[in-house]
Design a protein around this motif. Structure first.
Motif, PDB file in Angstrom:
ATOM      1  N   ALA A  35       0.842  -1.194   0.000  1.00 60.29           N
ATOM      2  CA  ALA A  35       0.000   0.000   0.000  1.00 60.29           C
ATOM      3  C   ALA A  35       0.880   1.247   0.000  1.00 60.29           C
ATOM      4  N   GLY A  36       1.990   1.176   0.716  1.00 63.63           N
ATOM      5  CA  GLY A  36       2.880   2.324   0.785  1.00 63.63           C
ATOM      6  C   GLY A  36       3.935   2.145   1.850  1.00 63.63           C
ATOM      7  N   PHE A  37       4.551   3.251   2.213  1.00 62.38           N
ATOM      8  CA  PHE A  37       5.637   3.264   3.181  1.00 62.38           C
ATOM      9  C   PHE A  37       5.216   4.106   4.384  1.00 62.38           C
ATOM     10  N   LEU A  38       5.406   3.552   5.565  1.00 65.88           N
ATOM     11  CA  LEU A  38       5.018   4.247   6.783  1.00 65.88           C
ATOM     12  C   LEU A  38       6.260   4.615   7.590  1.00 65.88           C
ATOM     13  N   PHE A  39       6.409   5.906   7.840  1.00 68.23           N
ATOM     14  CA  PHE A  39       7.498   6.410   8.674  1.00 68.23           C
ATOM     15  C   PHE A  39       6.864   6.866   9.988  1.00 68.23           C
ATOM     16  N   GLU A  40       7.152   6.133  11.052  1.00 66.98           N
ATOM     17  CA  GLU A  40       6.475   6.373  12.322  1.00 66.98           C
ATOM     18  C   GLU A  40       7.227   7.383  13.183  1.00 66.98           C
ATOM     19  N   GLU A  41       6.452   8.086  14.002  1.00 69.17           N
ATOM     20  CA  GLU A  41       6.982   9.066  14.948  1.00 69.17           C
ATOM     21  C   GLU A  41       7.935  10.039  14.272  1.00 69.17           C
ATOM     22  N   VAL A  42       7.430  10.643  13.207  1.00 70.15           N
ATOM     23  CA  VAL A  42       8.233  11.609  12.455  1.00 70.15           C
ATOM     24  C   VAL A  42       8.024  13.002  13.033  1.00 70.15           C
ATOM     25  N   SER A  43       9.089  13.777  13.083  1.00 71.58           N
ATOM     26  CA  SER A  43       8.985  15.184  13.446  1.00 71.58           C
ATOM     27  C   SER A  43       9.879  15.978  12.503  1.00 71.58           C
ATOM     28  N   LEU A  65      12.911  10.649  12.830  1.00 72.77           N
ATOM     29  CA  LEU A  65      11.912   9.606  12.625  1.00 72.77           C
ATOM     30  C   LEU A  65      12.382   8.307  13.255  1.00 72.77           C
ATOM     31  N   SER A  66      11.403   7.435  13.496  1.00 68.53           N
ATOM     32  CA  SER A  66      11.696   6.092  13.983  1.00 68.53           C
ATOM     33  C   SER A  66      10.853   5.100  13.212  1.00 68.53           C
ATOM     34  N   ARG A  67      11.277   3.883  13.168  1.00 72.29           N
ATOM     35  CA  ARG A  67      10.591   2.753  12.538  1.00 72.29           C
ATOM     36  C   ARG A  67       9.956   3.074  11.183  1.00 72.29           C
ATOM     37  N   ALA A  68      10.570   2.557  10.136  1.00 79.39           N
ATOM     38  CA  ALA A  68      10.045   2.678   8.784  1.00 79.39           C
ATOM     39  C   ALA A  68       9.665   1.293   8.287  1.00 79.39           C
ATOM     40  N   THR A  69       8.461   1.168   7.706  1.00 78.74           N
ATOM     41  CA  THR A  69       7.978  -0.130   7.243  1.00 78.74           C
ATOM     42  C   THR A  69       7.312  -0.018   5.876  1.00 78.74           C
ATOM     43  N   VAL A  70       7.227  -1.163   5.203  1.00 79.20           N
ATOM     44  CA  VAL A  70       6.390  -1.312   4.018  1.00 79.20           C
ATOM     45  C   VAL A  70       5.085  -1.924   4.489  1.00 79.20           C
ATOM     46  N   VAL A  71       3.970  -1.264   4.207  1.00 85.23           N
ATOM     47  CA  VAL A  71       2.681  -1.753   4.718  1.00 85.23           C
ATOM     48  C   VAL A  71       1.822  -2.276   3.578  1.00 85.23           C
TER      49      VAL A  71
END
Length: 268
Positions: A144-152, A235-241
């Protein structure tokens, strides 16, 4: 007995659905592996780079993370470089951080291509640059896309995602670029999750997501070479969702199997 079988079927399907949902999410990086802070304070057409590996822990896509940073403008016309001001980027405490000093224009590149170390040739394919097939053709099927978590990040800034895929299944990896802008959280300081849809690739439909050879994320740089001043990013934790629809179909299929099993037991 009927209620027990129904409950058992639902529980089994829920567990299988959850397990498959987790399996389909591909970890790019959880930034648990520290990487010494890099700094570039000289505008000379080259930057600085480093590489770390996860020691087989599976916390970095392909096992290796390359970071490259380059200052391209010190912001003061006709003045020599300030030996203090520039760009700094690295990984610590579970976060990737890139910081630009006042008036500085610069960018940071994070590359995942297996063990090949990517330096100033981060945008070059082959020897001295990106090993376009270094990930061995891993599958991002159902993405579906790429998720970059806890980004500032403090400004809306240009960015890119780049992947190389074996589109013709002939061992030749083709480059695909997605230009976007980071969303920014000006004046509030809060963190947020940034989801970048894979449909943003203009050639999304022709990409062979079953065979990905390399992946890059470039911050504060557009395809036209534009950058901004004073951008800070973490940023922390990057995933393919995966696509939710694909998971829903999987869950529906498992429920049907549970129902068929019940009917067979009843008939017997």
């Amino acid at each position: 007995m009927l209620n027990f079988i129904r409950a058992l079927s639902v529980m089994a399907c829920a567990l299988l659905f959850h397990a498959n949902a987790q399996a389909l999410e591909i970890l790019i990086d959880d930034f648990s592996e520290d990487q010494t802070l890099l700094q570039d304070t000289v505008v000379d057409g080259t930057g600085v780079h480093s590489q770390v590996n996860d020691g087989g822990a599976g916390t970095i896509l392909g096992g290796y993370r390359d970071i490259y940073v380059e200052e391209i403008d010190n912001g003061i016309a006709s003045q020599p470089d300030n030996p203090i001001l520039g760009i700094r980027a690295g990984v610590s405490a579970g976060r990737f951080v890139a910081v630009l000093d006042d008036l500085v224009k610069a960018y940071a590149v994070v590359t995942y291509d297996g063990s090949n170390e990517v330096g100033s040739g981060w945008n070059v394919e082959g020897a001295g640059g990106v090993d376009t097939g270094g990930l061995g053709g891993i599958s991002f099927a159902g993405i579906a896309g790429f998720l970059f978590e806890e980004v500032s990040n403090d400004l809306v800034a240009p960015a890119q995602l780049i992947i190389w895929t074996d589109d013709n299944n002939d061992g030749v990896y083709v480059k695909h670029i997605l230009d976007f802008v980071t969303f920014g959280d000006i004046n509030d300081g809060d963190v947020y999750d940034a989801f970048i849809s894979a449909a943003g690739f203009s050639d999304f439909g022709s990409i062979n997501w079953d065979k990905v050879g390399a992946f890059q994320a470039i911050f504060n740089l557009s395809n036209d070479g534009d950058t901004l001043l004073n951008v800070d990013l973490s940023l922390s934790r990057a995933t393919v969702v995966p696509e939710p629809a694909a998971l829903s179909m999987l869950g529906a299929g498992m429920l049907m199997l549970g129902f068929v099993g019940y009917r067979r037991r009843k008939n017997q």
